[in-house]
Enzyme design. Structure first.
Site, PDB file in Angstrom:
ATOM      1  N   ASP A 175       0.701  -1.137  -0.071  1.00 15.88           N
ATOM      2  CA  ASP A 175       0.031  -0.032  -0.031  1.00 15.88           C
ATOM      3  C   ASP A 175       0.810   1.101  -0.014  1.00 15.88           C
ATOM      4  O   ASP A 175       2.130   1.403   0.519  1.00 15.88           O
ATOM      5  CB  ASP A 175      -1.006  -0.175   1.285  1.00 15.88           C
ATOM      6  CG  ASP A 175      -2.137   1.032   0.882  1.00 15.88           C
ATOM      7  OD1 ASP A 175      -2.427   1.492  -0.010  1.00 15.88           O
ATOM      8  OD2 ASP A 175      -2.855   1.079   2.002  1.00 15.88           O
ATOM      9  N   ASN A 229     -11.028  -2.514  -5.368  1.00 16.26           N
ATOM     10  CA  ASN A 229     -10.231  -1.592  -6.315  1.00 16.26           C
ATOM     11  C   ASN A 229     -10.640  -1.449  -7.631  1.00 16.26           C
ATOM     12  O   ASN A 229     -10.397  -0.293  -8.371  1.00 16.26           O
ATOM     13  CB  ASN A 229      -8.716  -2.112  -6.442  1.00 16.26           C
ATOM     14  CG  ASN A 229      -7.695  -2.046  -5.384  1.00 16.26           C
ATOM     15  OD1 ASN A 229      -7.115  -2.815  -5.083  1.00 16.26           O
ATOM     16  ND2 ASN A 229      -7.921  -0.811  -4.459  1.00 16.26           N
TER      17      ASN A 229
HETATM   18  C1  IPE Z   1      -5.743  -2.753  -0.300  1.00 11.75           C
HETATM   19  O1  IPE Z   1      -5.179  -1.394  -0.541  1.00 11.75           O
HETATM   20  C2  IPE Z   1      -5.468  -3.219  -1.645  1.00 11.75           C
HETATM   21  C3  IPE Z   1      -4.163  -3.486  -2.157  1.00 11.75           C
HETATM   22  C4  IPE Z   1      -3.205  -3.336  -1.621  1.00 11.75           C
HETATM   23  C5  IPE Z   1      -4.321  -4.183  -3.275  1.00 11.75           C
HETATM   24  P1  IPE Z   1      -6.140  -0.289  -0.571  1.00 11.75           P
HETATM   25  O2  IPE Z   1      -5.405   1.308  -0.683  1.00 11.75           O
HETATM   26  O3  IPE Z   1      -7.166  -0.350  -1.772  1.00 11.75           O
HETATM   27  O4  IPE Z   1      -7.149  -0.426   0.636  1.00 11.75           O
HETATM   28  P2  IPE Z   1      -8.007   0.797   1.546  1.00 11.75           P
HETATM   29  O5  IPE Z   1      -8.905   1.039   0.613  1.00 11.75           O
HETATM   30  O6  IPE Z   1      -7.145   1.913   1.710  1.00 11.75           O
HETATM   31  O7  IPE Z   1      -8.296   0.155   2.635  1.00 11.75           O
HETATM   32  C1  IPE Z   2      -1.659   0.201  -3.518  1.00 11.02           C
HETATM   33  O1  IPE Z   2      -1.320   1.803  -3.345  1.00 11.02           O
HETATM   34  C2  IPE Z   2      -1.902  -0.246  -4.754  1.00 11.02           C
HETATM   35  C3  IPE Z   2      -3.262  -0.660  -4.964  1.00 11.02           C
HETATM   36  C4  IPE Z   2      -4.102  -0.749  -4.225  1.00 11.02           C
HETATM   37  C5  IPE Z   2      -3.297  -1.483  -6.211  1.00 11.02           C
HETATM   38  P1  IPE Z   2      -2.541   2.790  -3.506  1.00 11.02           P
HETATM   39  O2  IPE Z   2      -2.936   3.095  -4.863  1.00 11.02           O
HETATM   40  O3  IPE Z   2      -3.666   2.220  -2.500  1.00 11.02           O
HETATM   41  O4  IPE Z   2      -1.950   4.069  -2.752  1.00 11.02           O
HETATM   42  P2  IPE Z   2      -2.457   4.881  -1.698  1.00 11.02           P
HETATM   43  O5  IPE Z   2      -2.972   4.061  -0.565  1.00 11.02           O
HETATM   44  O6  IPE Z   2      -3.619   5.871  -2.471  1.00 11.02           O
HETATM   45  O7  IPE Z   2      -1.201   5.934  -1.443  1.00 11.02           O
HETATM   46 MG    MG Z   3      -4.072   2.379  -0.686  1.00  8.55          MG
END
Ligand code: IPE
Ligand code: IPE
Ligand code: MG
Length: 250
Positions: A22, A70
């Site tokens: 993340d 996602n």
């Molecule tokens: C969780 O991250 C999913 C992945 C890392 C693929 P998100 O960024 O989507 O999670 P939330 O929505 O902040 O909980």
């Molecule tokens: C994790 O990084 C990757 C996926 C969930 C695909 P994020 O895209 O959630 O990055 P933040 O949490 O918005 O910084």
């Molecule tokens: Mg995230």
């Protein structure tokens, strides 16, 4: 760094590490860039995590790459993530072979665009005899969806009289999850400072040790993994027993 590795007890390393990768979006924003820039810079971290896990003898590593939730992101970002998935899998295939990495996936793979499915299945097929480490990508994965899917499949077998209701136990449920061929998670790492599970491996993490770090995923390196392992090794996993029982190996 070598000091860090020396602090790891190689007889007590986690067999299965799961990572919620993340913070890509925030990493990019911090550099004044678009979110997708963060996703594009995530591959080095993936390599470091997998290599680091291999170095210490971990046999299973599972990476949360795309959740069922996602799909609700802007289409442009979802499309970019899907094409990155395709290009990264193609690019990494020679290294998977060289390093003995067996690729696996969990999730509702049929939801992925057909070209992504094709590349993924090809990589899974080509690496199926590798034995150093199993690298599982959670793609279009949600633990609740996984459980719903398992219940449907078990119910069908009950109706067809292949399974007797009274015989349903944890093992049968386990065998109907996407992770049927994976052991329970020992250590779960989440980067970027968020302290939540976000619908990842709910069943499989029932007794996992949880480790949270502020590091944003594109900055994640072996040293961060090794720090997590050292932290893990300083914990006592009791599985409901008392500390005294654990000491006596009861
Ligand atoms: C969780 O991250 C999913 C992945 C890392 C693929 P998100 O960024 O989507 O999670 P939330 O929505 O902040 O909980
Ligand atoms: C994790 O990084 C990757 C996926 C969930 C695909 P994020 O895209 O959630 O990055 P933040 O949490 O918005 O910084
Ligand atoms: Mg995230």
């Amino acid at each position: 760094m070598s000091n860090l590795v020396n602090s790891i007890n190689l007889n007590k390393t986690p067999n299965h590490i799961a990572i919620i990768m993340d913070g890509n979006g925030r990493w990019a924003k911090g550099k004044g860039m678009q979110r997708v820039f963060g996703h594009r810079n995530a591959l080095t971290a993936v390599r470091e995590a997998v290599d680091g896990a291999s170095d210490i003898g971990t046999k299973y590593i599972t990476l949360y790459a795309f959740s069922t939730e996602n799909w609700n992101r802007p289409k442009l970002e979802v499309d970019a993530l899907m094409s990155l998935l395709i290009s990264s899998l193609k690019k990494e295939l020679p290294d998977f072979q060289k390093n003995g990495i067996r690729v696996n996936s969990i999730g509702n793979i049929e939801q992925l665009p057909s070209n992504a499915q094709k590349v993924l299945l090809n990589v899974i097929n080509q690496t199926k005899h590798n034995t150093t480490i199993t690298l599982t990508f959670a793609l279009s994965y949600g633990a609740r969806e996984e459980i719903v899917n398992a219940i449907k499949n078990i119910s069908k077998k009950v109706v067809n009289k292949e399974i007797d209701i009274e015989k349903i136990d944890e093992k049968i449920i386990n065998n109907h999850l996407y992770t049927f061929n994976l052991p329970d998670v020992d250590l779960m790492i989440r980067t970027s400072g968020e302290q939540r599970i976000s619908n990842f491996l709910l069943w499989q993490m029932a007794y996992a040790e949880l480790y949270f770090t502020e590091v944003l995923w594109p900055d994640f390196r072996k040293e961060h993994l090794f720090n997590a392992i050292i932290d893990y090794q300083n914990r006592e996993r009791r599985f409901g027993k008392t500390s005294e029982q654990i000491d006596k190996n009861e």
